[in-house]
Design an enzyme around this catalytic site. Structure first.
Site, PDB file in Angstrom:
ATOM      1  N   PRO A  99      -6.341  -2.085   2.316  1.00 41.60           N
ATOM      2  CA  PRO A  99      -6.708  -1.081   3.300  1.00 41.60           C
ATOM      3  C   PRO A  99      -6.292  -1.462   4.718  1.00 41.60           C
ATOM      4  O   PRO A  99      -6.665  -2.506   5.229  1.00 41.60           O
ATOM      5  CB  PRO A  99      -8.231  -0.991   3.149  1.00 41.60           C
ATOM      6  CG  PRO A  99      -8.460  -1.319   1.729  1.00 41.60           C
ATOM      7  CD  PRO A  99      -7.470  -2.416   1.459  1.00 41.60           C
ATOM      8  N   GLU A 100      -5.508  -0.605   5.314  1.00 40.74           N
ATOM      9  CA  GLU A 100      -5.099  -0.733   6.715  1.00 40.74           C
ATOM     10  C   GLU A 100      -5.582   0.541   7.402  1.00 40.74           C
ATOM     11  O   GLU A 100      -6.385   1.267   6.821  1.00 40.74           O
ATOM     12  CB  GLU A 100      -3.572  -0.899   6.796  1.00 40.74           C
ATOM     13  CG  GLU A 100      -3.078  -2.044   5.901  1.00 40.74           C
ATOM     14  CD  GLU A 100      -1.570  -2.234   5.926  1.00 40.74           C
ATOM     15  OE1 GLU A 100      -0.938  -1.903   6.947  1.00 40.74           O
ATOM     16  OE2 GLU A 100      -1.028  -2.708   4.925  1.00 40.74           O
ATOM     17  N   HIS A 147     -18.445  -5.316 -10.662  1.00 41.59           N
ATOM     18  CA  HIS A 147     -17.991  -5.528  -9.284  1.00 41.59           C
ATOM     19  C   HIS A 147     -18.773  -4.689  -8.271  1.00 41.59           C
ATOM     20  O   HIS A 147     -18.406  -4.610  -7.111  1.00 41.59           O
ATOM     21  CB  HIS A 147     -16.497  -5.227  -9.173  1.00 41.59           C
ATOM     22  CG  HIS A 147     -15.669  -6.083 -10.071  1.00 41.59           C
ATOM     23  ND1 HIS A 147     -15.682  -7.456  -9.991  1.00 41.59           N
ATOM     24  CD2 HIS A 147     -14.829  -5.775 -11.099  1.00 41.59           C
ATOM     25  CE1 HIS A 147     -14.873  -7.950 -10.924  1.00 41.59           C
ATOM     26  NE2 HIS A 147     -14.357  -6.954 -11.607  1.00 41.59           N
ATOM     27  N   ARG A 160     -12.947  -8.952  -5.180  1.00 44.12           N
ATOM     28  CA  ARG A 160     -12.793 -10.310  -4.646  1.00 44.12           C
ATOM     29  C   ARG A 160     -13.918 -10.731  -3.695  1.00 44.12           C
ATOM     30  O   ARG A 160     -13.899 -11.844  -3.189  1.00 44.12           O
ATOM     31  CB  ARG A 160     -11.421 -10.440  -4.005  1.00 44.12           C
ATOM     32  CG  ARG A 160     -10.360 -10.373  -5.093  1.00 44.12           C
ATOM     33  CD  ARG A 160      -8.988 -10.329  -4.538  1.00 44.12           C
ATOM     34  NE  ARG A 160      -8.616 -11.614  -3.979  1.00 44.12           N
ATOM     35  CZ  ARG A 160      -7.433 -11.847  -3.414  1.00 44.12           C
ATOM     36  NH1 ARG A 160      -6.553 -10.878  -3.334  1.00 44.12           N
ATOM     37  NH2 ARG A 160      -7.155 -13.014  -2.932  1.00 44.12           N
ATOM     38  N   LYS A 210      -9.639  -1.630  11.287  1.00 46.81           N
ATOM     39  CA  LYS A 210      -9.916  -1.534   9.849  1.00 46.81           C
ATOM     40  C   LYS A 210     -11.409  -1.629   9.562  1.00 46.81           C
ATOM     41  O   LYS A 210     -11.821  -1.822   8.423  1.00 46.81           O
ATOM     42  CB  LYS A 210      -9.169  -2.651   9.101  1.00 46.81           C
ATOM     43  CG  LYS A 210      -7.660  -2.628   9.332  1.00 46.81           C
ATOM     44  CD  LYS A 210      -6.989  -3.875   8.766  1.00 46.81           C
ATOM     45  CE  LYS A 210      -5.563  -3.996   9.273  1.00 46.81           C
ATOM     46  NZ  LYS A 210      -4.961  -5.295   8.920  1.00 46.81           N
ATOM     47  N   ARG A 261       2.207 -14.693   4.471  1.00 48.23           N
ATOM     48  CA  ARG A 261       2.209 -13.343   3.877  1.00 48.23           C
ATOM     49  C   ARG A 261       3.608 -12.954   3.413  1.00 48.23           C
ATOM     50  O   ARG A 261       4.599 -13.366   4.014  1.00 48.23           O
ATOM     51  CB  ARG A 261       1.770 -12.293   4.896  1.00 48.23           C
ATOM     52  CG  ARG A 261       0.540 -12.632   5.651  1.00 48.23           C
ATOM     53  CD  ARG A 261      -0.697 -12.097   4.960  1.00 48.23           C
ATOM     54  NE  ARG A 261      -1.879 -12.535   5.661  1.00 48.23           N
ATOM     55  CZ  ARG A 261      -2.571 -13.626   5.314  1.00 48.23           C
ATOM     56  NH1 ARG A 261      -2.201 -14.340   4.285  1.00 48.23           N
ATOM     57  NH2 ARG A 261      -3.624 -13.966   5.993  1.00 48.23           N
TER      58      ARG A 261
END
Length: 284
Positions: free
Chosen positions: A2-3, A100, A123, A54, A274
Site C-alpha cells: 500500500p502506497e 491473520h 506479516r 500512507k 529494495r
DNA sequence: CACTAAACCTGGGAGC
DNA sequence: TGCTCCCAGGTTTAGT
C-alpha cells in the site's frame, strides 16, 4: 504494497462503509497490533476518515481517534449487509475471521443492524493506535511526514529537495520525511515514465528532468487510483475486491521482460535494500 | 546531522 | 512429499 493510491482507496472504502456507525465492541486477538484501551473507543460513533501519506486516521465522536498503518500486508475488510454476496471481483472474505485477523470491530448502524470490520495482517507489521484527536499530528509517524503529491507538494519544494540531496533519486522519492506517499511501485514507474535512471544522484537532475519527473509522479499515482491500486501482494479494498493496477505496471516487477517502450531488457537491481526495476536503454 | 543495515514477520517460490 | 534458503517492502531502531 500500500502506497498513496492504495491507502486512499482504503480511506474511501472506510468512509463509505463505517462512517456514521457506532463501535459496539472490539476484540483484540494480537495485543501488539492494537496500542491503546478498547474502552476508549467502545460506544463512540465514527465521524470521519483521514489520510496523511500512507497513514490513516479514524476520527471518533468522543474526542479520540484511531490512527493506523497497514504497512505491507494489512487489510481492513468490512463485512455487512452492504457488501454481501454480489461482487464479481470479491476475493472471498466471508470466512473471516481467519488466523491473520488481529482486531475485530463490531459496529452498529442507526437502525441497530450489526456489522463487522476486520483488521487482518499476515506479516503483523501494521499497527492501530488510540490517541486523543488533538494529538494525532504530534504522533512520531505523522509528525515526520513531508508534503504529499496532490496536496502540499509544490514543484518549487521538489526542486529544492532534489538539489540538496546526494542520494540516488529513487530512494529519495521513497523517503517519507522528504515527500510522503510514494513507495516502491510508484517510484519505479514514475522514473520509468520520465525516462530517468533510478541511480542518478538527485542533485544531478536538470530543471527539465525535474519538471518531467514531477508530472510523472502525479500521472502514475492518478493511474494507480483510477485502477483501484495494485493488489500485487495482499492489498484488497474494504469491500473485499481487488485493485487492477498490477495489470498496468510500467516497469515495476518486469525484470528480464521486454521494455514496453523500446523492447530492451528491463533490469532489476537492489537500491537501499529494495528492488529497483529500470530499462537501461531508455532511462538515462 | 546523514546514511546504512538489521529487525519486525509470514508465505510463496526455487532448488534439491 | 518436505527441507532450506531467499525474497517481498514500510517503517523503526540501532549502529557507524
Amino acid at each position: 504494497m500500500p502506497e498513496l493510491p492504495e491507502v486512499e482507496i482504503i480511506r474511501r472504502g472506510l468512509e463509505k462503509y463505517i462512517v456514521g456507525k457506532t463501535i459496539v465492541g472490539v476484540e483484540v486477538r494480537l495485543e501488539k497490533i492494537f496500542i491503546g484501551q478498547t474502552h476508549q473507543i467502545v460506544g463512540a460513533r465514527i465521524e470521519a476518515i483521514r489520510r496523511f501519506g500512507k497513514g490513516l486516521v479514524i476520527d471518533l465522536s468522543n474526542g479520540y481517534s484511531i490512527t493506523a498503518h497497514v504497512k505491507m500486508t494489512g487489510q481492513f475488510v468490512y463485512v455487512g449487509g452492504e457488501t454481501q454476496g454480489f461482487h464479481p471481483k470479491l476475493v472471498t472474505y466471508t470466512h473471516l475471521p481467519d488466523k491473520h485477523t488481529h482486531v475485530i470491530f463490531s459496529l452498529s448502524n442507526s437502525s441497530g443492524g450489526v456489522s463487522r470490520l476486520f483488521y487482518n495482517d499476515i506479516r503483523q507489521f501494521g499497527w492501530l493506535r488510540v490517541v486523543r484527536a488533538e494529538d494525532v499530528l504530534s504522533q512520531a509517524f505523522f509528525k515526520s511526514l513531508g508534503p504529499e503529491p496532490f496536496r502540499d507538494l509544490t514543484i518549487k519544494y521538489f526542486r529544492k529537495v532534489l538539489a540538496s540531496s546526494n542520494m540516488p533519486i529513487k530512494p529519495l522519492l521513497m523517503d517519507q520525511r522528504k515527500i510522503s506517499g510514494i513507495g516502491n511501485i510508484y517510484a519505479n514507474d514514475a522514473l520509468y515514465l520520465s525516462r530517468i535512471d533510478p541511480r542518478r544522484k538527485s542533485s544531478s537532475l536538470t530543471k527539465v528532468e525535474i519538471g518531467c519527473l514531477f508530472r510523472a509522479i502525479l500521472e502514475v499515482l492518478e493511474v494507480g487510483l483510477k485502477y483501484g491500486g495494485a493488489s500485487e501482494m495482499n492489498y484488497i479494498h474494504v469491500d473485499g475486491t481487488q485493485g487492477e493496477y498490477q495489470k498496468h505496471f510500467l516497469v515495476y516487477g518486469q525484470g528480464d521482460k521486454a521494455c514496453r517502450r523500446c523492447g530492451g531488457m528491463v533490469k532489476k537491481i537492489k537500491q537501499a535494500g529494495r528492488g529497483t526495476f529500470y530499462c537501461p536503454n531508455c532511462q538515462i
